[in-house]
Design a protein around this motif. Structure first.
Motif, mmCIF file in Angstrom:
data_model
loop_
_atom_site.group_PDB
_atom_site.id
_atom_site.type_symbol
_atom_site.label_atom_id
_atom_site.label_comp_id
_atom_site.label_asym_id
_atom_site.label_seq_id
_atom_site.Cartn_x
_atom_site.Cartn_y
_atom_site.Cartn_z
ATOM 1 N N PHE A 56 6.882 4.688 1.026
ATOM 2 C CA PHE A 56 6.550 6.092 0.756
ATOM 3 C C PHE A 56 7.742 6.873 0.211
ATOM 4 O O PHE A 56 7.592 7.719 -0.665
ATOM 5 C CB PHE A 56 6.038 6.773 2.037
ATOM 6 N N LEU A 75 -8.535 13.583 -0.224
ATOM 7 C CA LEU A 75 -8.249 12.175 -0.507
ATOM 8 C C LEU A 75 -9.452 11.487 -1.141
ATOM 9 O O LEU A 75 -9.320 10.712 -2.095
ATOM 10 C CB LEU A 75 -7.853 11.442 0.778
ATOM 11 N N ARG A 116 1.714 12.694 -0.592
ATOM 12 C CA ARG A 116 2.434 11.473 -0.211
ATOM 13 C C ARG A 116 3.229 11.690 1.072
ATOM 14 O O ARG A 116 3.242 10.829 1.960
ATOM 15 C CB ARG A 116 3.373 11.065 -1.348
ATOM 16 N N PRO A 170 -7.025 5.737 1.334
ATOM 17 C CA PRO A 170 -6.187 5.281 0.209
ATOM 18 C C PRO A 170 -6.411 3.812 -0.131
ATOM 19 O O PRO A 170 -6.425 3.444 -1.313
ATOM 20 C CB PRO A 170 -4.759 5.524 0.716
ATOM 21 N N CYS A 177 0.653 4.208 -2.802
ATOM 22 C CA CYS A 177 0.361 5.603 -2.436
ATOM 23 C C CYS A 177 1.422 6.538 -2.998
ATOM 24 O O CYS A 177 1.111 7.664 -3.414
ATOM 25 C CB CYS A 177 0.296 5.746 -0.914
ATOM 26 N N ARG A 178 2.673 6.080 -3.017
ATOM 27 C CA ARG A 178 3.749 6.901 -3.573
ATOM 28 C C ARG A 178 3.502 7.217 -5.044
ATOM 29 O O ARG A 178 3.809 8.309 -5.526
ATOM 30 C CB ARG A 178 5.081 6.169 -3.399
ATOM 31 N N GLU A 203 0.404 7.005 -6.550
ATOM 32 C CA GLU A 203 -0.947 7.519 -6.788
ATOM 33 C C GLU A 203 -1.086 8.998 -6.465
ATOM 34 O O GLU A 203 -1.806 9.729 -7.147
ATOM 35 C CB GLU A 203 -1.949 6.717 -5.938
ATOM 36 N N TYR A 204 -0.387 9.476 -5.433
ATOM 37 C CA TYR A 204 -0.600 10.837 -4.936
ATOM 38 C C TYR A 204 0.568 11.742 -5.264
ATOM 39 O O TYR A 204 1.719 11.264 -5.395
ATOM 40 C CB TYR A 204 -0.836 10.812 -3.419
ATOM 41 N N LEU A 208 0.810 -1.222 0.000
ATOM 42 C CA LEU A 208 0.000 0.000 0.000
ATOM 43 C C LEU A 208 0.843 1.271 0.000
ATOM 44 O O LEU A 208 0.516 2.239 -0.692
ATOM 45 C CB LEU A 208 -0.944 -0.012 1.218
ATOM 46 N N LEU A 214 -7.770 2.697 -3.818
ATOM 47 C CA LEU A 214 -6.929 1.911 -4.726
ATOM 48 C C LEU A 214 -7.551 0.568 -5.070
ATOM 49 O O LEU A 214 -7.467 0.110 -6.215
ATOM 50 C CB LEU A 214 -5.552 1.708 -4.101
ATOM 51 N N LEU A 244 0.837 11.786 4.033
ATOM 52 C CA LEU A 244 0.397 10.430 4.367
ATOM 53 C C LEU A 244 1.502 9.666 5.090
ATOM 54 O O LEU A 244 1.237 8.931 6.059
ATOM 55 C CB LEU A 244 -0.016 9.682 3.095
ATOM 56 N N TRP A 245 2.736 9.822 4.615
ATOM 57 C CA TRP A 245 3.854 9.152 5.283
ATOM 58 C C TRP A 245 4.030 9.660 6.707
ATOM 59 O O TRP A 245 4.199 8.868 7.643
ATOM 60 C CB TRP A 245 5.147 9.386 4.492
#
Length: 539
Positions: free
Chosen positions: A387, A514, A155, A444, A146-147, A149-150, A142, A448, A158-159
């Motif tokens: 991330f 998001l 990103r 997320p 996310c890295r 996708e955003y 995941l 996804l 989120l991290w």
């Protein structure tokens, strides 16, 4: 005229080949050598390298029918090979923070919230199966997705949120282990010494990882078995009321005095770092995401394995809740009991005996704390590596992620070791910290897993998508209630109140971003119904 064999090389080609080899050798000489701190992967960080994965060998199926879509029949041997990731994931349902929620629910609400514990575990299972689905179907976890996708700023946010949630959970887990060490040492070791001992689990983890993922999974199986045996012993020793237990599981009851405990039961189920962790753990098996049949087979086995693992975790949580319901429900101590003094209250209530219940509790708590801190180290590696795409050696990543949690934990142990009340206040703030992070793992994930360009044919259907978003919304609303209740009671002063208002506005705005970026809620709740209405009007 005879044509040359394919295995033979033409004389004209040899100078070209020698030239290419010389150029390649020269380029390697000019390039800087790989740092010993970097992983062996050339481009991107990966959860498990090829040599680390468990190979799933299919000797029973003839090669003639091994096509892309073929799903082999069920095999007990294969189930055994797939067993492991789900049990590591289930440890987050058994960490010291969860155990404290269990004992407080039992002491204050008695048996009345057992039904909620059961259904909260079912909701947690749904979320974790979706996390596993993402990992198996895409071949990436995941944090990596996310890295991609955003945008960079989202990103990084989120991290940062994931790291905060991990640190909050780790502090609770390390403090829980330190309390257990204090109990088992009969008070000889102070809390800060227990924290330092627990910090050494990072090196234990690194040592075990060198022997392969199956050896690591076996160690966690022993720790879970230790918890199960210890808390089952307590359950048998205290002899809870069987009739009340069954009624508590089968009959939903919720009183105004137990709402806070009910919120705590549901809130403890979804651990943000665990959502990231499970999507990476399932990649420890060698599955080719391009072969749909093999992916579906893996999902089938992981569903069985995760369900069994969470059934075990539910039973352990049930043991803890019912023991404290039997001993302390309706008593004066019920509102004062917590993780710090639980062992003392158990000893006063049930005494010593052949094997004092205080030490049985300490053994179970130590197993819970140690196992959850090691999985926290594991999760931290995947979160940071995914991330930030850090291609560091695993020992270095483990050291960095462990330092992130241990340094603040030692400070906490020294500052809050003055009284039980101060540790209870700390625990409330840590619960709030983790509750805040839940949307940043769930949104997320659900975004996804619903996208066809990410999941391909394994994207979830409309019915499951609605169900998943309903569960996510329920969990987020319940945790929102916990946050509101906490801030109303704790926030004092105009300046602090203004800060909280500004922070809340930014928090809600990021959640809306998001959701809108993924287009998940509109497609789930509104677009399907609107399309039906428009098509009906058109005809």
């Amino acid at each position: 005229m005879n044509s040359p064999n394919r295995g033979e090389e033409s004389p004209k080609e040899e100078p070209d080949r020698d030239k290419d080899a010389a150029e390649e050798s020269e380029s390697k000489r000019l390039l800087p050598s790989q740092s010993p701190l970097l992983s062996s992967d050339d481009e991107n960080e990966v959860a498990f390298e090829s040599r680390e994965k468990v190979v799933i060998v299919d000797l029973e199926t003839p090669e003639s029918i091994l096509n892309v879509d073929y799903v082999p029949p069920f095999s007990w041997k294969k189930l055994w090979l797939f067993t492991g990731p789900g049990f590591l994931m289930s440890i987050a349902f058994l960490d010291p923070g969860n155990l404290e929620g269990d004992l407080q629910a039992g002491a204050i609400a008695g048996y009345s919230l057992l039904w909620l514990l059961m259904w909260a575990t079912v909701m947690g299972l749904l979320i974790q199966l979706l996390s596993a689905r993402v990992g198996v179907a895409t071949g990436r976890h995941l944090a990596e997705l996310c890295r991609e996708e955003y945008p960079t700023w989202a990103r990084l946010v989120l991290w940062f949120m994931a790291e905060l949630a991990l640190i909050g959970a780790d502090i609770q887990e390390v403090i829980g282990s330190a309390i257990a060490i204090q109990i088992l040492s009969n008070g000889a070791l102070p809390l800060w010494a227990g924290v330092l001992i627990t910090a050494s689990d990072c090196f234990v983890f690194l040592f075990l990882e060198n022997y392969g993922v199956r050896k690591l999974e076996a160690v966690f199986a022993v720790l879970i078995a230790t918890m199960a045996l210890a808390f089952a012993w307590m359950f048998g020793d205290t002899k809870p009321n069987g009739k009340e237990l069954l009624i508590g599981i089968l009959v939903p009851r919720l009183g105004s005095k137990t709402i806070r405990q009910a919120v705590g039961v549901v809130g403890c189920v979804i651990m943000p770092h665990n959502v990231f962790l499970h999507s990476a753990l399932v990649q420890s098996r060698d599955i080719d995401p391009k072969k749909r049949g093999r992916v579906q087979e893996a999902l089938n086995y992981y569903t069985i394995e995760s369900s069994v693992a969470l059934l075990v975790s539910f039973m352990i949580n049930l043991f803890v809740t019912t023991v404290f319901a039997k001993g302390f429900y309706g008593t004066k101590q019920a509102n004062n009991i917590g993780l710090v003094n639980a062992g003392q209250y158990l000893e006063e209530k049930y005494g010593g005996g052949l094997f004092p219940i205080l030490y049985i509790w300490g053994i179970g708590l130590l197993a819970a704390g140690q196992s959850s801190t090691i999985t926290g180290t594991y999760a931290g590696q995947f979160i940071m590596g995914g991330f930030l795409n850090l291609r560091l050696k695993k020992w270095l990543r483990a050291l960095i992620t462990r330092s992130f949690a241990i340094v603040p934990t030692i400070v906490v142990a020294l500052v809050f070791n003055t009284s039980e009340a101060s540790l209870d206040i700390l625990n409330e703030w840590l619960n709030v910290l983790q509750s805040i992070q839940i949307p940043f793992a769930l949104i997320p994930l659900l975004t996804l897993v619903s996208k066809e360009h990410v999941m391909g044919v394994f994207r979830i259907g409309p019915t499951l998508e609605k169900l998943a978003w309903t569960v996510a919304a329920l969990v987020i609303v319940i945790n929102g209630y916990l946050l509101l209740d906490f801030f109303v009671s704790e926030v004092e002063g105009l300046l602090f109140g203004l800060f909280i208002c500004i922070w809340t506005a930014a928090y809600i705005a990021f959640i809306v971003y998001l959701i809108s970026r993924g287009g998940a809620l509109p497609s789930t709740w509104f677009s399907i119904e609107l399309s039906k209405r428009f098509s009906a009007n058109g005809t």
